[in-house]
Every structure is written in C-alpha cells, then in structure tokens.
Design a protein around this motif. Structure first.
Motif, PDB file in Angstrom:
ATOM      1  N   LEU A 111       0.809  -1.226   0.000  1.00 43.30           N
ATOM      2  CA  LEU A 111       0.000   0.000   0.000  1.00 43.30           C
ATOM      3  C   LEU A 111       0.840   1.274   0.000  1.00 43.30           C
ATOM      4  N   PHE A 112       2.112   1.164   0.340  1.00 41.19           N
ATOM      5  CA  PHE A 112       2.911   2.355   0.621  1.00 41.19           C
ATOM      6  C   PHE A 112       2.986   3.341  -0.552  1.00 41.19           C
ATOM      7  N   ILE A 113       3.408   2.900  -1.713  1.00 41.56           N
ATOM      8  CA  ILE A 113       3.545   3.808  -2.856  1.00 41.56           C
ATOM      9  C   ILE A 113       2.195   4.428  -3.233  1.00 41.56           C
ATOM     10  N   PRO A 114       1.095   3.636  -3.314  1.00 41.44           N
ATOM     11  CA  PRO A 114      -0.210   4.273  -3.547  1.00 41.44           C
ATOM     12  C   PRO A 114      -0.576   5.295  -2.475  1.00 41.44           C
ATOM     13  N   MET A 115      -0.212   5.021  -1.212  1.00 48.84           N
ATOM     14  CA  MET A 115      -0.478   5.972  -0.134  1.00 48.84           C
ATOM     15  C   MET A 115       0.336   7.259  -0.327  1.00 48.84           C
ATOM     16  N   ASP A 145      -2.349  16.643  -0.436  1.00 46.66           N
ATOM     17  CA  ASP A 145      -1.502  17.748   0.004  1.00 46.66           C
ATOM     18  C   ASP A 145      -2.049  18.415   1.269  1.00 46.66           C
ATOM     19  N   ASN A 146      -2.534  17.586   2.179  1.00 42.93           N
ATOM     20  CA  ASN A 146      -3.067  18.088   3.442  1.00 42.93           C
ATOM     21  C   ASN A 146      -2.853  17.008   4.497  1.00 42.93           C
ATOM     22  N   ASN A 147      -1.887  17.222   5.382  1.00 41.62           N
ATOM     23  CA  ASN A 147      -1.524  16.202   6.361  1.00 41.62           C
ATOM     24  C   ASN A 147      -2.662  15.859   7.306  1.00 41.62           C
ATOM     25  N   LYS A 148      -3.406  16.856   7.737  1.00 39.92           N
ATOM     26  CA  LYS A 148      -4.505  16.605   8.666  1.00 39.92           C
ATOM     27  C   LYS A 148      -5.587  15.761   8.009  1.00 39.92           C
ATOM     28  N   LEU A 149      -5.888  16.063   6.763  1.00 39.98           N
ATOM     29  CA  LEU A 149      -6.907  15.286   6.045  1.00 39.98           C
ATOM     30  C   LEU A 149      -6.427  13.867   5.796  1.00 39.98           C
ATOM     31  N   PHE A 150      -5.161  13.724   5.420  1.00 36.65           N
ATOM     32  CA  PHE A 150      -4.591  12.401   5.168  1.00 36.65           C
ATOM     33  C   PHE A 150      -4.636  11.539   6.418  1.00 36.65           C
ATOM     34  N   LEU A 151      -4.239  12.115   7.557  1.00 36.36           N
ATOM     35  CA  LEU A 151      -4.259  11.375   8.817  1.00 36.36           C
ATOM     36  C   LEU A 151      -5.685  11.061   9.242  1.00 36.36           C
ATOM     37  N   SER A 152      -6.594  11.989   9.037  1.00 27.36           N
ATOM     38  CA  SER A 152      -8.004  11.770   9.395  1.00 27.36           C
ATOM     39  C   SER A 152      -8.599  10.625   8.584  1.00 27.36           C
ATOM     40  N   ILE A 171      -3.634   1.215  10.022  1.00 27.23           N
ATOM     41  CA  ILE A 171      -3.296   2.144   8.932  1.00 27.23           C
ATOM     42  C   ILE A 171      -3.191   3.578   9.425  1.00 27.23           C
ATOM     43  N   TRP A 172      -3.911   3.893  10.498  1.00 23.63           N
ATOM     44  CA  TRP A 172      -3.811   5.254  11.046  1.00 23.63           C
ATOM     45  C   TRP A 172      -2.436   5.502  11.654  1.00 23.63           C
ATOM     46  N   GLU A 173      -1.833   4.456  12.235  1.00 23.00           N
ATOM     47  CA  GLU A 173      -0.502   4.602  12.825  1.00 23.00           C
ATOM     48  C   GLU A 173       0.555   4.738  11.731  1.00 23.00           C
ATOM     49  N   PHE A 174       0.425   3.959  10.693  1.00 18.27           N
ATOM     50  CA  PHE A 174       1.346   4.043   9.558  1.00 18.27           C
ATOM     51  C   PHE A 174       1.233   5.420   8.908  1.00 18.27           C
ATOM     52  N   SER A 175       0.000   5.903   8.749  1.00 14.20           N
ATOM     53  CA  SER A 175      -0.245   7.237   8.185  1.00 14.20           C
ATOM     54  C   SER A 175       0.330   8.318   9.094  1.00 14.20           C
ATOM     55  N   PHE A 176       0.185   8.117  10.398  1.00 14.17           N
ATOM     56  CA  PHE A 176       0.718   9.059  11.381  1.00 14.17           C
ATOM     57  C   PHE A 176       2.236   9.185  11.238  1.00 14.17           C
ATOM     58  N   GLY A 177       2.905   8.055  11.033  1.00 13.61           N
ATOM     59  CA  GLY A 177       4.349   8.067  10.828  1.00 13.61           C
ATOM     60  C   GLY A 177       4.731   8.841   9.574  1.00 13.61           C
ATOM     61  N   MET A 178       3.957   8.670   8.490  1.00 11.37           N
ATOM     62  CA  MET A 178       4.223   9.398   7.248  1.00 11.37           C
ATOM     63  C   MET A 178       4.044  10.897   7.443  1.00 11.37           C
ATOM     64  N   VAL A 179       3.008  11.279   8.176  1.00 10.36           N
ATOM     65  CA  VAL A 179       2.745  12.699   8.433  1.00 10.36           C
ATOM     66  C   VAL A 179       3.863  13.306   9.291  1.00 10.36           C
ATOM     67  N   LEU A 180       4.299  12.579  10.321  1.00  9.97           N
ATOM     68  CA  LEU A 180       5.395  13.060  11.160  1.00  9.97           C
ATOM     69  C   LEU A 180       6.662  13.272  10.332  1.00  9.97           C
ATOM     70  N   ALA A 181       6.962  12.332   9.449  1.00 10.22           N
ATOM     71  CA  ALA A 181       8.142  12.449   8.599  1.00 10.22           C
ATOM     72  C   ALA A 181       8.044  13.685   7.719  1.00 10.22           C
ATOM     73  N   ASP A 182       6.870  13.916   7.160  1.00 14.69           N
ATOM     74  CA  ASP A 182       6.656  15.076   6.289  1.00 14.69           C
ATOM     75  C   ASP A 182       6.836  16.386   7.061  1.00 14.69           C
ATOM     76  N   GLU A 183       6.235  16.465   8.249  1.00 14.45           N
ATOM     77  CA  GLU A 183       6.330  17.683   9.062  1.00 14.45           C
ATOM     78  C   GLU A 183       7.768  17.932   9.510  1.00 14.45           C
TER      79      GLU A 183
END
Length: 339
Positions: free
Chosen positions: A150-154, A162-169, A201-213
C-alpha cells in the motif's frame, strides 16, 4: 541521571534520531514480554507484561516514518520499492522460518509442510491457524508486507491531497471503521482480522505525516510533565479496556500508542536504557525474527521445575537471542542478500 524540563524532536540529516531508540526499546519490551511466557510466574505479572506488546504500535509509526523519509529523499516506483523490501525483509524472514521448520518443537501440527508453504507464499495472512505458526511474532510480517503493497499508492494519495490533517483523518476513519467491523462480526480475537493492515493504517499514516512535518523543519517540543500525564492516562486506558473485555482490545490502539510512546521517551532520559536500546536497534529486525526460535529451543533442551532455575534459564535464553540476532545481522548485511 539528568532530566530536562522538556524534550525536542527534529529532523537531522533527513532522519529522526529518536527513531533508533524507539525501535530498540520496542523490540526489547516485546522480546521480554514473550520471554515471560516461558516462565511459571504469576498470571498478573504475565498480564502486566502485555504492556510491552504495545511496542508494535511504535513499530508501525516508525515504519511509516522511516519509509516516507526515504521516499522524500528519493522517490522510487512501486516495483523498485517492493524489490528492495523483498530483499531486506522477506528473505531474512524466510530463512528463520525454514530453520524453524526443521525444528520439530517449533510446530506441533500434522500439516507442517502446509504451514511452511503458507509462509513462503504468504497466504498465511488469510488462514488463522497458520498466521502465528513457527513463531507467535510472525503475524507482524504479514501486516507489514500488506503495508509495503500500500505504501507507494499511499504516497501518491498523500501528494494529491496535500493536506496532512486530512490524510491522517482518512487513515484514522478507515481504522475506526475496521475496528467496528471486527467488533460487530465478533472476530476481534482472530489474528488475521485484528492484525490486518487496516487495523493499524492510522498509525502508519501518522508516521508518514510526522516524517513530512519534520522534513519541512517542524520542531516538536514536549514537556516532561506532559509525557508523564500521557503515559499514565494512555497505559491506564489500554489496561482498562483490555481487562474489561477482550473485544475492546480493538479500540485501545490510540491510548496504547501514545501511552507507550510517552513512557519510552521518558525512559530515554536514563542514559543506560538509551544506550542499550540504540545498540539493539542496529539488529532489532533480526532479534524480532529469531528470538522465539531461540527461546523455544533453549526451553526445549533444558527444562527446570523451580522458578529460580527457570529465571536463570530465561536470562541465558535472552542473552543467547541477542548474540544470535547480532550474528544473523552481520551475516545478512555481508551476504549476497544485501541489496
């Protein structure tokens, strides 16, 4: 021991330094939790040790963070990414499974070959009796491989939104929906359901958002008292939900992640713990793969009835697992399997 009033977390050289410590701390608590199961200690101690299992939540966050850091540094295509993960994750895993397959005490069923093939072709993630065959920890491999697919599609979706809050939500809503489905279908105690990738998936997404920020230069400053409060409340809610009903374990991922993470960051102030965990992080994956094989083998060869001797045996098994994991790491990194 010097304890600061607050702790800062920021990106340095394209990485978060604390990730190494968190990975080391997580695998250490998971290994110790599994080790206690081999010793005849009081059931309440076993129940309490289950807190260490919350380390898997940190694993998923760190996986999402680490992979997205790498993606931001160098964007790669799906096939290239899977090939790299296959070499780094799948092959070392299958080698340990094959060794376990050769050890009679690692699987007691009459369908040993079928169980082994379920790991080779990865269909174990859909068959409950095979999901934890040859090692209770191997369910994690199924889940992380699902995330690799799922990673590359995510990543593409995140870039489009292009919105971290929306992506994590979105990730959180998907997980909550999955929790509800498992609860309604009464499958919350079946590993292939409660550990499917949508559960985390929310935890994995959370990690991606943290990396981006962090990559964008954001600095997180958290006060020690805040960490202490989160640790107490988070772990308290996790334990409360788990003790109230096994079904509610599905819903304790949020308090478990934040409570466990806060506790681990607090303990990072102790230099010895920090140093040990950072060292262990260097071969954490190999330790994760091999520790159950070592534990079962040691306790199969040597069997004691007294608690004192069992504790000594457990200590020997733990040290041996560290040694084997370190050697395995060196062999893998210096072999033809190195990518």
């Amino acid at each position: 021991m010097k304890i600061n009033k607050y702790m800062e977390y920021k990106c340095e050289n394209g990485r978060l330094y604390e990730m190494n410590y968190l990975k080391g701390f997580s695998i250490l608590t998971i290994v110790l939790m599994h080790l206690l199961a081999f010793v005849d200690v009081h059931k309440k101690i076993i129940t309490l040790s289950a807190v260490g299992g919350a380390g898997v939540h940190v694993f998923f966050v760190c996986s999402g963070m680490g992979l997205y850091f790498s993606y931001l540094n160098k964007k790669i295509k799906f096939i290239e990414f899977i090939k790299k993960r296959w070499t780094k994750i799948y092959i070392p895993y299958i080698i340990v499974v094959f060794i376990s397959f050769l050890c009679p005490w690692m699987y007691l069923g009459n369908d040993r070959l079928s169980a082994f093939l379920s790991h080779i072709f990865l269909y174990k993630m859909f068959i409950p009796k095979y999901e934890e065959s040859f090692g209770i920890q191997f369910w994690f491999i199924s889940t992380i491989i699902q995330f690799y697919l799922l990673f590359i599609p995510m990543c593409k979706l995140k870039e489009k939104i292009d919105n971290n809050k929306l992506f994590l939500s979105m990730g959180l809503l998907i997980s909550v929906f999955w929790w509800i489905i498992c609860y309604v279908l009464n499958v919350s105690d079946i590993r292939v359901w409660n550990s499917f990738c949508l559960q985390y998936i929310w935890e994995f997404s959370f990690g991606m958002v943290l990396a981006d920020e962090l990559k964008k230069g954001k600095i997180y400053k958290i006060y020690i008292l805040q960490l202490f409060f989160v640790a107490v409340v988070g772990l308290g809610l996790q334990a409360g939900l788990a003790m109230y009903s096994d079904k509610f374990k599905l819903f304790n991922d949020i308090p478990a992640l934040f409570g466990y993470s806060a506790l681990s960051l607090l303990l990072m102030n102790i230099k010895l713990i920090k140093k040990v965990c950072v060292i262990i992080s260097k071969f954490s994956y190999e330790l994760f793969l091999i520790h159950i094989l070592v534990f079962k083998t040691v306790f199969q060869i040597i069997q004691f009835n007294s608690l004192t001797m069992q504790i000594i045996e457990a200590l020997i098994a733990f040290i041996l697992s560290l040694i084997c994991a370190f050697i395995y790491n060196r062999l893998i990194n210096n072999s033809l399997f190195k990518y």
